[in-house]
Design an enzyme around this catalytic site. Structure first.
Site, mmCIF file in Angstrom:
data_model
loop_
_atom_site.group_PDB
_atom_site.id
_atom_site.type_symbol
_atom_site.label_atom_id
_atom_site.label_comp_id
_atom_site.label_asym_id
_atom_site.label_seq_id
_atom_site.Cartn_x
_atom_site.Cartn_y
_atom_site.Cartn_z
ATOM 1 N N LYS A 170 1.203 -1.685 -0.500
ATOM 2 C CA LYS A 170 0.017 -0.142 0.227
ATOM 3 C C LYS A 170 1.261 1.328 -0.020
ATOM 4 O O LYS A 170 1.925 1.941 1.059
ATOM 5 C CB LYS A 170 -1.076 -0.239 1.255
ATOM 6 N N CYS A 279 14.249 11.110 5.030
ATOM 7 C CA CYS A 279 14.569 11.066 6.403
ATOM 8 C C CYS A 279 15.618 10.935 7.291
ATOM 9 O O CYS A 279 15.940 11.310 8.868
ATOM 10 C CB CYS A 279 13.712 9.733 7.055
ATOM 11 N N GLU A 379 11.683 16.206 14.930
ATOM 12 C CA GLU A 379 11.559 16.595 12.785
ATOM 13 C C GLU A 379 10.569 17.560 12.099
ATOM 14 O O GLU A 379 9.355 17.722 12.102
ATOM 15 C CB GLU A 379 11.604 15.415 12.289
HETATM 16 P P1 NAP Z 1 2.504 9.178 7.193
HETATM 17 O O1 NAP Z 1 1.199 9.195 7.879
HETATM 18 O O2 NAP Z 1 3.054 8.195 7.895
HETATM 19 O O3 NAP Z 1 2.309 8.516 5.709
HETATM 20 C C1 NAP Z 1 2.712 6.887 5.334
HETATM 21 C C2 NAP Z 1 1.999 5.912 4.913
HETATM 22 O O4 NAP Z 1 1.485 5.922 6.282
HETATM 23 C C3 NAP Z 1 1.165 6.474 3.718
HETATM 24 O O5 NAP Z 1 1.199 5.309 2.547
HETATM 25 C C4 NAP Z 1 0.116 6.675 5.102
HETATM 26 O O6 NAP Z 1 -0.955 6.079 3.947
HETATM 27 C C5 NAP Z 1 0.011 5.571 5.362
HETATM 28 N N1 NAP Z 1 -1.408 5.458 6.322
HETATM 29 C C6 NAP Z 1 -1.194 6.744 7.444
HETATM 30 N N2 NAP Z 1 -2.819 6.523 8.093
HETATM 31 C C7 NAP Z 1 -2.134 5.010 8.235
HETATM 32 C C8 NAP Z 1 -3.150 3.961 9.398
HETATM 33 N N3 NAP Z 1 -4.001 4.305 10.041
HETATM 34 N N4 NAP Z 1 -3.043 3.200 9.317
HETATM 35 C C9 NAP Z 1 -2.259 2.414 7.899
HETATM 36 N N5 NAP Z 1 -1.043 3.067 6.967
HETATM 37 C C10 NAP Z 1 -1.714 4.206 7.792
HETATM 38 O O7 NAP Z 1 3.255 9.856 7.151
HETATM 39 P P2 NAP Z 1 3.207 10.942 5.643
HETATM 40 O O8 NAP Z 1 1.557 11.185 5.863
HETATM 41 O O9 NAP Z 1 3.335 10.711 4.446
HETATM 42 O O10 NAP Z 1 3.669 13.247 6.410
HETATM 43 C C11 NAP Z 1 3.950 12.869 7.750
HETATM 44 C C12 NAP Z 1 4.740 13.515 8.563
HETATM 45 O O11 NAP Z 1 5.817 11.863 8.809
HETATM 46 C C13 NAP Z 1 6.274 13.812 7.733
HETATM 47 O O12 NAP Z 1 5.838 15.379 8.404
HETATM 48 C C14 NAP Z 1 7.716 13.553 8.315
HETATM 49 O O13 NAP Z 1 7.736 13.971 9.294
HETATM 50 C C15 NAP Z 1 7.310 12.042 8.159
HETATM 51 N N6 NAP Z 1 7.948 11.350 7.274
HETATM 52 C C16 NAP Z 1 8.805 10.558 8.015
HETATM 53 C C17 NAP Z 1 9.880 9.709 6.510
HETATM 54 C C18 NAP Z 1 10.680 9.002 6.580
HETATM 55 O O14 NAP Z 1 11.311 8.402 5.958
HETATM 56 N N7 NAP Z 1 10.820 8.282 8.222
HETATM 57 C C19 NAP Z 1 8.314 9.504 5.158
HETATM 58 C C20 NAP Z 1 7.659 10.043 4.928
HETATM 59 C C21 NAP Z 1 6.430 11.045 6.188
HETATM 60 P P3 NAP Z 1 -1.910 7.348 2.858
HETATM 61 O O15 NAP Z 1 -0.402 8.346 2.316
HETATM 62 O O16 NAP Z 1 -2.616 7.182 2.050
HETATM 63 O O17 NAP Z 1 -2.325 8.023 3.965
#
Ligand code: NAP
Ligand code: MG
Length: 478
Positions: A170, A279, A379
């Site tokens: 996903k 990250c 972060e």
């Molecule tokens: P996120 O919300 O953690 O999303 C990552 C993945 O998780 C996406 O595929 C998302 O799907 C999915 N997801 C969201 N809610 C979920 C749930 N309840 N159950 C299972 N899967 C779920 O991250 P983001 O919104 O893309 O970014 C938010 C913050 O995360 C950023 O500002 C950053 O700080 C951090 N981030 C960190 C990394 C890293 O590599 N460490 C990468 C990206 C983001 P959907 O996209 O469909 O919501």
């Protein structure tokens, strides 16, 4: 405009049965470039069932045969690399040249490497009278973010397939184009039906179904710490294996005697890579007090000369952020930093001149940041470097380790030995000494709230196997 209305389940493209759509936007302009009909809970369940049905057969497939499929997928990605890099440059905003080199270069290397690891892996070893076997763990759910979409997907999917697991992927709904391309490539490679499945849906709608499904054995997640923690808690109910690659607040320590210009330049490059949406970005620069003014001036000048623009322009060094939401979040952090008393050395909260349409943020450097302040701890996920002055080496190490995260780090010194000594005091999963390059075969992951488990190389496969010890009757000593 691309229409994405199907999921890849059980070796077939099946129409999504969801009734909601989501638009994928171009980061540089905000224009809609694709529309996704989001997968339903029923689609997610069907994907897990398909993966379960294929699990036994794939686990029993000889490693060399799995390796051949994996190598073919790598070749397929290579053939479409330029087009996929263009998609990612538009979705995510990374300059096209870098997108080609990193967003596609890393996945191609990963698929090639896992074809080798699938065969060379230590499937069985003898310990005393035991045969210790590494057994495919079963059905893997991979949930990935948008910042390095195909790289993060490949780190999980290639490793899981090499380990003999079947997969439901996903991807992030903000940047799904490379995932769809990968499913087409996998289909063309002729993988047995159900070994790889793709559901393009929203995490908040189908995430819990995937994580809680009784036929899922492993959940491998990359993304935010908040969602990672939610997933781990849910998965614990049915005692699933979980690996998490989460955020970071990584520090570079400049030791007295290091080349200040070189260290500052490399730190900014890391911090601004992919507009700070990395990250492992080095986002805190720790500098001896007596060198603070020099480093601050160097960083200010280098940041101000970073060419920001459309990722499709060859001259661009830094593109926009992925979305309006991410841009607003980063701008708010910059404002918070200034309110907390940081010194503005470059950039700031206003949009770069002439780039008001896309999701742009100025490359920003904040000086004299208190390590315990919001900007010293959280972060930001944008192009914002904070500079922190320190008095002695012990204090530098304490500041570097004084955050909830522990993903990456860097040390700069006048000798590699001196830098290594300090690197070994840092609580982080990967640390670069004097600008040494990233190694895709080394374990990748974090201490503390940066995650659980490791990806990449043969270490990545360990997440997708169970150990089985079979005790044999003792043989008489020779
Ligand atoms: P996120 O919300 O953690 O999303 C990552 C993945 O998780 C996406 O595929 C998302 O799907 C999915 N997801 C969201 N809610 C979920 C749930 N309840 N159950 C299972 N899967 C779920 O991250 P983001 O919104 O893309 O970014 C938010 C913050 O995360 C950023 O500002 C950053 O700080 C951090 N981030 C960190 C990394 C890293 O590599 N460490 C990468 C990206 C983001 P959907 O996209 O469909 O919501
Ligand atoms: Mg999200």
């Amino acid at each position: 405009m691309q229409q994405i209305s199907r999921n890849y389940i059980g070796g077939q493209w099946r129409d999504s049965t969801g009734n909601r759509t989501r638009q994928v936007t171009e980061a540089a302009t905000g224009a809609v470039i694709a529309e996704v009909r989001l997968a339903s809970v029923a689609d997610a369940q069907a994907a897990v069932e398909a993966a379960r049905q294929a699990a036994e057969g794939w686990a029993a497939t000889p490693p060399q045969q799995r390796a051949d499929y994996i190598a073919a997928i790598g070749t397929g990605i290579k053939e479409r690399a330029e087009a996929i890099a263009g998609d990612i440059a538009r979705e995510v905003g990374m300059p096209i040249k870098l997108a080609n080199r990193i967003q596609l270069g890393l996945p191609i290397m990963a698929w090639e490497a896992y074809a080798r690891h699938a065969v060379a892996f230590a499937w069985q070893e003898e310990v005393g009278n035991s045969l210790v076997q590494r057994v495919p763990a079963g059905v893997v759910v991979a949930i990935t973010p948008w910042n390095y979409p195909l790289h993060q997907i490949s780190a999980k999917v290639a490793a899981a397939l090499a380990a003999g697991c079947t997969v439901v992927l996903k991807p992030a709904d903000m940047a799904p184009l490379s995932a769809v391309a990968l499913a087409e490539i996998i289909d063309a490679a002729g993988l047995p039906a159900g070994v790889f499945n793709l559901v393009v849906g929203s995490g908040s709608e189908i995430g819990d179904t995937l994580v809680c499904h009784p036929e899922v054995d492993v959940v491998s997640f990359t993304g935010s710490t908040a969602i990672g923690s939610h997933i781990a808690a849910l998965a614990a109910r049915s005692v699933k294996k979980v690996s998490l690659e989460l955020g970071g607040k990584s520090a570079a320590i400049i030791l007295d005697g290091a080349d200040l210009a070189q260290a500052t330049k490399a730190t900014l490059a890391s911090c601004f890579l992919n507009s700070g949406q990395t990250c492992t970005a080095i986002t805190r620069l720790l500098v001896p007090s007596k060198h603070y003014a020099t480093v601050a001036a160097l960083a200010a000048e280098m940041a101000a000369s970073t060419v920001v623009g459309n990722p499709l322009d060859a001259a661009t060094r830094m593109g926009p952020l992925v979305s309006a939401q991410q841009r607003d979040s980063v701008v708010n952090y910059i404002k918070t930093g200034l309110a907390e008393g940081a010194e503005l050395l470059a950039g700031g909260p206003d949009a770069p001149e002439g780039l008001e349409a896309g999701f742009y943020v100025r490359p920003t450097v904040l000086g004299r940041v208190d390590p315990g302040s919001t900007l010293g701890q959280e972060e930001i996920f944008g192009p914002v470097l904070v500079i922190i002055a320190y008095e002695d080496e012990d204090q530098a190490v304490a500041i570097a380790n004084g955050v909830p995260y522990g993903l990456a780090g860097a040390v700069w010194a006048d000798s590699d030995e001196r830098a290594l000594a300090v690197a070994q005091r840092m609580r982080a999963g990967q640390i670069d000494v004097n600008g040494a390059p990233f190694n895709l075969q080394a374990p990748f992951g974090g201490f503390g709230q940066s995650g659980v488990g490791r990806e990449n190389g043969r270490y990545g496969m360990e997440e997708f196997v169970e150990l089985r010890s079979i005790q044999m009757p003792r043989r008489a000593p020779a």
